[in-house]
Design an enzyme around this catalytic site. Structure first.
Site, short mmCIF file in Angstrom:
data_model
loop_
_atom_site.label_atom_id
_atom_site.label_comp_id
_atom_site.label_asym_id
_atom_site.label_seq_id
_atom_site.Cartn_x
_atom_site.Cartn_y
_atom_site.Cartn_z
N SER A 76 0.77 -1.29 0.02
CA SER A 76 -0.07 0.26 0.02
C SER A 76 1.06 1.24 -0.11
O SER A 76 2.14 1.41 -0.66
CB SER A 76 -1.31 -0.42 1.26
OG SER A 76 -2.17 1.18 1.25
N HIS A 91 -2.58 -0.88 -3.37
CA HIS A 91 -3.61 -0.05 -3.05
C HIS A 91 -3.51 1.36 -3.90
O HIS A 91 -2.05 1.57 -3.50
CB HIS A 91 -4.02 0.08 -1.44
CG HIS A 91 -4.83 -0.95 -0.71
ND1 HIS A 91 -4.07 -0.66 0.25
CD2 HIS A 91 -4.97 -2.10 -1.34
CE1 HIS A 91 -4.64 -1.77 0.79
NE2 HIS A 91 -5.35 -2.37 -0.22
N ASP A 140 -5.06 -4.12 6.32
CA ASP A 140 -5.04 -5.63 5.24
C ASP A 140 -4.42 -6.25 4.87
O ASP A 140 -2.77 -5.67 4.37
CB ASP A 140 -5.13 -4.23 3.33
CG ASP A 140 -5.41 -5.28 2.32
OD1 ASP A 140 -6.01 -6.56 2.42
OD2 ASP A 140 -6.04 -4.86 1.75
#
Lengths: 286, 209
Positions: free
Chosen positions: B29, B56, B149
């Site tokens: 991310s 992401h 996540d």
């Protein structure tokens, strides 16, 4: 830790969770005639397990028991098994390409039929209706908007969307080459945007399954976006076969931005019309 | 079952146990582009193990990751199309605003189901489906990021195999994601980026006959 799972590419048969899913989907099909057996299993498995937790079932077998004996549960389960995500003019470039490249072909026909397959809650249908009105084709076009989920179809017919989504819809419409203001097509009430019912006067909303139903009309354009991603390859081939049968010679097929005919047995029946936008044209002899 | 010893930098010898790896999944991310840039370009053109990556991104933007990394890497780098058969020597990126999943017939599929931990694509979904499809033949790697996540997904991979790696939190530009992954799987190896690249090459050698 399950040390017995083999790295063999052929999945070991007899895994309990695989068996449970297969049986549950078979039960749903036999009892309610919703056929999810040909869906891409990775996503179905996740969503069934979410449903299992929501309904407080220890196993998918327990969920199966409840689904068989409590028909009202099926309506709720359907919302887990079908994914309702859409926007007006989703992927604006797709609609821009339709407007600039496909509409000029469609103009040459005295009457038009357009099939929005897997229309979900109607966003795609209203996008098409607005596009066709802007391009002066609305009065000669009949739209078919189909889905397997009756709740979604009801929402599609109502054409009411949360007002906070309208900013995105408006921007999408503009990027699609919109020739009018999106606000011309809806009025606001109680924090919602209510789309003008004249947009759906040439639209037939209908329950139709790409998994179990047959072709119902000859069409000039089929748009089926982000539906095939939920199907396995065999079911994708079935659905694409329906579009192939429905489309007239040189008719158009539009798919989602990441969907492709490349892995389909039926890819030969179509030529790429606008590759970046996943717009295909049925071949002359197909 | 093959065993070989590797020595990650500054750490004790760890046995690479388990089955040959058939897939690698990576989640990243914030700080992820930088982290991936220290790993993927080290893979040789014939690197046999397919790699799937979720990073992401803002949902409203076309992902340029595949193009960016294809230019930097010797292996082929592609944005995943729905139902693409997973091929060797290829890195697959999840497209923006779609979840990336692994099917048991070793194809990739996409989904627009709801975001997980506000993320679509979600690392957890890729990892969990990869664990399901590949069992112990997949390894998972969690890199820099500012959310949680990937932690649940890494646990799913760990529970079916033994090969999971987390970027050293101190080194990550955003340590939250590595820390969350370590909280979920304390047995995960923590490696700095250079060592992760070496680790991937070691997996390859471990696989070779």
């Amino acid at each position: 830790m399950d040390a017995k799972i083999s790295p063999d590419p052929h999945r070991p048969v007899g895994r309990t969770d695989d068996i449970e899913i297969r049986l549950l989907l078979e039960a749903i099909f036999q009892k309610y005639h919703y056929d999810f057996r040909g869906y891409a299993m990775a996503s179905v498995k996740r969503r069934l397990n979410q449903a299992r937790q929501k309904f407080g079932c220890a196993t998918l077998s327990a969920l199966q028991d409840r689904v068989l004996h409590e028909p009202e549960l099926m309506t709720e389960l359907l919302s887990f098994l079908t994914v309702q995500v859409s926007e007006l003019f989703r992927d604006p470039q797709y609609f821009r390409t339709l407007r600039e490249k496909v509409i000029p072909h469609l103009r040459t026909y005295p009457s038009l039929k357009v099939w929005i397959a897997g229309c979900s809650t109607g966003e795609e249908l209203y996008s098409f209706a607005i596009l066709f009105r802007e391009e002066g084709l609305e009065s000669r076009t009949l739209f078919y908007a189909t889905d397997i989920n009756p709740e979604a179809l009801k929402k599609a017919e109502a054409g009411i969307y949360d007002l906070d989504r309208l900013k995105l819809f408006t921007e999408n419409h503009r990027l699609s080459g919109g020739k009018s203001s999106l606000s011309d097509y809806y009025r606001t009430a109680y924090g919602a945007a209510v789309f003008d019912k004249s947009l759906r006067k040439n639209c037939v909303f209908s329950d139709h399954s790409l998994a179990t139903d047959a072709v119902f009309a000859e069409t000039h354009l089929c748009s089926c976006r982000n539906v095939l991603i939920y199907f396995d390859c065999a079911l994708q081939d079935r659905a694409i076969g329906l579009f192939q049968s429905s489309l007239i010679r040189k008719g158009f097929l539009g798919l989602g931005a990441k969907e492709t005919l490349r892995f389909s047995r039926r890819s030969e029946a179509f030529s790429e019309f606008a590759r970046g936008e996943r717009l295909y044209q049925k071949r002359d002899l197909a | 079952m093959k065993k070989s010893a590797i020595q990650p930098q500054g750490q004790t010898v760890i046995q690479v146990t388990g089955v040959p790896k058939e897939a690698i999944v990576i989640g990243a991310s914030a700080g992820g582009v930088e982290a991936l840039s220290a790993i993927l370009p080290h893979l040789p053109a014939d690197y046999p193990i397919p790699v799937m990556v979720v990073i992401h991104l803002p949902p409203d933007r076309k992902s340029l990751m595949a193009e960016l990394f294809d230019a930097k890497c010797a292996v082929a780098v592609r944005e995943a199309d729905d139902k693409v058969p997973i091929e060797r020597s290829t890195v697959y990126f999840a497209p923006a605003d779609y979840h990336l999943l692994v099917e048991t017939d070793r194809r990739l599929s996409l989904s627009s189901e709801e975001p997980v931990l506000f993320s679509r694509p979600a690392i957890d979904i890729l990892f969990e489906t990869a664990a399901d499809a590949f069992g112990p033949a997949v390894t998972g790697i969690v890199l820099s990021g500012a959310n949680k996540d990937g932690a649940a997904g890494l646990k799913a991979i760990y529970d079916r195999g033994d090969q999971v790696v987390v970027q050293t939190p101190d080194q990550a530009r955003a340590p939250d994601m590595p820390l969350a992954a370590l909280a979920a799987v304390p047995q995960a190896r923590t490696l700095p980026l250079e060592a992760i690249a070496d680790h991937l090459l070691t997996l390859h050698r471990a696989e070779a006959p």
